[in-house]
Motif scaffolding. Sequence first.
Motif, PDB file in Angstrom:
ATOM      1  N   PHE A 179       2.526  27.536 -15.220  1.00 40.55           N
ATOM      2  CA  PHE A 179       2.920  27.259 -16.601  1.00 40.55           C
ATOM      3  C   PHE A 179       2.417  28.351 -17.541  1.00 40.55           C
ATOM      4  CE2 PHE A 179       3.723  22.368 -16.676  1.00 40.55           C
ATOM      5  CZ  PHE A 179       4.710  22.558 -15.726  1.00 40.55           C
TER       6      PHE A 179
ATOM      7  N   GLY B 144       5.289  16.493 -13.298  1.00 35.09           N
ATOM      8  CA  GLY B 144       5.204  17.949 -13.170  1.00 35.09           C
ATOM      9  C   GLY B 144       6.561  18.601 -13.387  1.00 35.09           C
TER      10      GLY B 144
ATOM     11  N   ARG C 199       1.214   4.038  -3.082  1.00 32.57           N
ATOM     12  CA  ARG C 199       0.902   5.442  -2.857  1.00 32.57           C
ATOM     13  C   ARG C 199       2.073   6.326  -3.292  1.00 32.57           C
ATOM     14  NH1 ARG C 199      -0.887   8.343   2.686  1.00 32.57           N
ATOM     15  NH2 ARG C 199      -2.013  10.012   1.641  1.00 32.57           N
TER      16      ARG C 199
ATOM     17  N   PHE D 295      10.187  35.470 -22.531  1.00 33.04           N
ATOM     18  CA  PHE D 295      10.212  36.356 -23.694  1.00 33.04           C
ATOM     19  C   PHE D 295      10.164  37.810 -23.248  1.00 33.04           C
ATOM     20  CE2 PHE D 295       8.587  32.429 -25.498  1.00 33.04           C
ATOM     21  CZ  PHE D 295       9.412  32.303 -26.600  1.00 33.04           C
TER      22      PHE D 295
ATOM     23  N   ALA E 270      13.590  33.398 -32.186  1.00 27.65           N
ATOM     24  CA  ALA E 270      12.937  34.682 -32.448  1.00 27.65           C
ATOM     25  C   ALA E 270      13.934  35.820 -32.454  1.00 27.65           C
ATOM     26  CB  ALA E 270      11.855  34.931 -31.395  1.00 27.65           C
TER      27      ALA E 270
ATOM     28  N   VAL F 217       7.667  18.077 -17.145  1.00 29.63           N
ATOM     29  CA  VAL F 217       6.945  18.943 -18.084  1.00 29.63           C
ATOM     30  C   VAL F 217       7.403  20.396 -17.917  1.00 29.63           C
ATOM     31  CG1 VAL F 217       4.675  19.864 -18.668  1.00 29.63           C
ATOM     32  CG2 VAL F 217       4.964  17.426 -18.320  1.00 29.63           C
ATOM     33  N   ALA F 218       7.631  20.821 -16.670  1.00 32.38           N
ATOM     34  CA  ALA F 218       8.113  22.185 -16.450  1.00 32.38           C
ATOM     35  C   ALA F 218       9.474  22.379 -17.105  1.00 32.38           C
ATOM     36  CB  ALA F 218       8.194  22.479 -14.949  1.00 32.38           C
TER      37      ALA F 218
ATOM     38  N   LEU G 141      10.844  26.992 -24.439  1.00 28.10           N
ATOM     39  CA  LEU G 141      10.681  28.450 -24.504  1.00 28.10           C
ATOM     40  C   LEU G 141      12.011  29.129 -24.782  1.00 28.10           C
ATOM     41  CD1 LEU G 141       8.217  29.057 -21.535  1.00 28.10           C
ATOM     42  CD2 LEU G 141       7.753  29.385 -23.944  1.00 28.10           C
TER      43      LEU G 141
ATOM     44  N   ARG H  48       0.809  -1.213   0.000  1.00 29.16           N
ATOM     45  CA  ARG H  48       0.000   0.000   0.000  1.00 29.16           C
ATOM     46  C   ARG H  48       0.850   1.274   0.000  1.00 29.16           C
ATOM     47  NH1 ARG H  48      -5.443   0.169   3.372  1.00 29.16           N
ATOM     48  NH2 ARG H  48      -5.635  -1.690   2.105  1.00 29.16           N
TER      49      ARG H  48
ATOM     50  N   LEU I 152      12.766  28.708 -28.406  1.00 27.20           N
ATOM     51  CA  LEU I 152      11.933  29.619 -29.202  1.00 27.20           C
ATOM     52  C   LEU I 152      12.482  31.042 -29.132  1.00 27.20           C
ATOM     53  CD1 LEU I 152       8.146  28.885 -28.683  1.00 27.20           C
ATOM     54  CD2 LEU I 152       9.368  29.166 -30.819  1.00 27.20           C
ATOM     55  N   ARG I 153      12.959  31.423 -27.937  1.00 28.02           N
ATOM     56  CA  ARG I 153      13.484  32.775 -27.789  1.00 28.02           C
ATOM     57  C   ARG I 153      14.724  32.960 -28.661  1.00 28.02           C
ATOM     58  NH1 ARG I 153      15.283  34.999 -21.982  1.00 28.02           N
ATOM     59  NH2 ARG I 153      16.814  33.357 -22.245  1.00 28.02           N
TER      60      ARG I 153
ATOM     61  N   LEU J 175       9.096  22.567 -20.838  1.00 27.04           N
ATOM     62  CA  LEU J 175       8.507  23.855 -21.219  1.00 27.04           C
ATOM     63  C   LEU J 175       9.570  24.943 -21.224  1.00 27.04           C
ATOM     64  CD1 LEU J 175       5.959  25.513 -21.831  1.00 27.04           C
ATOM     65  CD2 LEU J 175       5.635  25.798 -19.387  1.00 27.04           C
ATOM     66  N   VAL J 176      10.398  24.960 -20.173  1.00 27.79           N
ATOM     67  CA  VAL J 176      11.426  26.007 -20.090  1.00 27.79           C
ATOM     68  C   VAL J 176      12.435  25.840 -21.225  1.00 27.79           C
ATOM     69  CG1 VAL J 176      13.336  26.878 -18.709  1.00 27.79           C
ATOM     70  CG2 VAL J 176      11.140  26.397 -17.627  1.00 27.79           C
TER      71      VAL J 176
END
Lengths: 356, 123
Positions: B112, A119, A107, B120, A137, A122-123, A130, A103, A133-134, A126-127
């Motif tokens: 998020f 979590g 858990r 940016f 750009a 994924v964070a 980004l 058990r 992408l920066r 994402l960073v």
Amino acid sequence: MPPQPRPLGGQSPPVEQAPACGVDPAKLCQGEYAIRVKSHIAVLAAPLLTGCGGRHSWLAGAGAEARIIETLFWPFLFGAAVLWLAVMALAIAAFRSRREETRGLVRAIIIGGGAIVPGIIVAALLVIGLVTLRALAAMQPGLSVQVDGEQWWWRVVYDTPAGAVVTANEIRLPRGETAELLLSSDDVIHAFWAPALGGKMDMIPGRTNRLTLTPLTPGSWGGLCAEYCGGAHAQMRFDVTVMEPAAFGDWLAAEAEPASAQALARQDGLSVFLDSGCGACHSVRGTEAAGQVGPDLTHFAARQRLGAGIAPLTDAALRRWITRTQDMKPGVEMPAYPDLSPEALDALVGFLMALK
Amino acid sequence: MTYPRLIDDGSVWIVVIPPVIWAAHFLTCYWVAAVWCASGAAPLTPVVWAIAAITVAALGGIGWAAVVAVRRYGGLRRPGRHVSRDEPEGRKAFLGHVALLLASLNGVAVLFTALPVLVFRQC
């Protein structure tokens, strides 16, 4: 990554001289066996590896943007591999486990593996995404090229101080300089993608999307429409030719000129072109032909391919294109001209192939 | 009654509050950035501060909902363990637990949403 595209699997491995073997022909000797195994591996791996080289490979590293995207790919691939292995190991362990009281463990796995670890991952993704992408750009362009998607070809307009230079289906760019592509469409949504050079961007009617390309390796690179846009979508291709800056300047100056005197001197071919109505859709600057519906043909013969990148530009291919257009590119908007007399066809092809 | 009627003891609204805060935060961030960029303003600094403030407020709201879910609903108790019959206590604990999970999920989602504006510096 080697900057130059090279044909993988094209080179056969060096074949060692097999030592003389026993009398039994059914038995393979050591060296022979090794060669057979190697060739089997090569045969199996070839379809997988051919995606890693060549003019459409986004691992070719032919542009600064493609290299930025590549730095994103490897951490993602590594992370996915580690996660996959961990989940598989956990699944095997779960099948083999004979523990009675689980058990607390369950858990911990649900909260840790189901919420906290994903979590954090994924964070992090994402960073990283980004930041990539920066970087994309932040490229500062020196050259501006407008590319419009059409069913099923590409209208290319160079914005120069001397005025607009119109061409089609082949984009030439100077090496080492960031070019800004202003992408739009006149009919449906297309997508511009030259994988070896950089990212992919949608071309949306009524909108102008901005994409930068910084080619690093001279050569001819492939591009394609990456958004289904109708019947001949798969045959909507283009070439990106990366040139040295000086040669690019010469080419752009030549491209701005009207059709060559050499071509215009071919009066018979020009009259076939005009009498058949080609000028209703195509422009040849320096003649009456000023159609805007189809590709500008002023310097048609300077291009490498015809029909929006679908076949090398040769005499024979051009004949087939004019007489059996639908066979070469089903769905194409251009009508075929199967009833041209052989003499008229000769004259027309001669005229078109002189449009250097 | 120490709480507003909507978040009254046992009310189902506690479950709805964290996602609503997330949605409002998402929409507001989108609007602020879109209006600012459409008006042609170059520096993004005011947008960064505005979104930071909205984010702190949203996290505060979600945190408050989480505290309510734990204190008033007993949301930390795992559902199913002590609930065997249809009774108000069990129902409350279940709602509190769901609200607590949603609050943690929406807290992460709000962070998020706000992340890109920190990375940016241009439209």
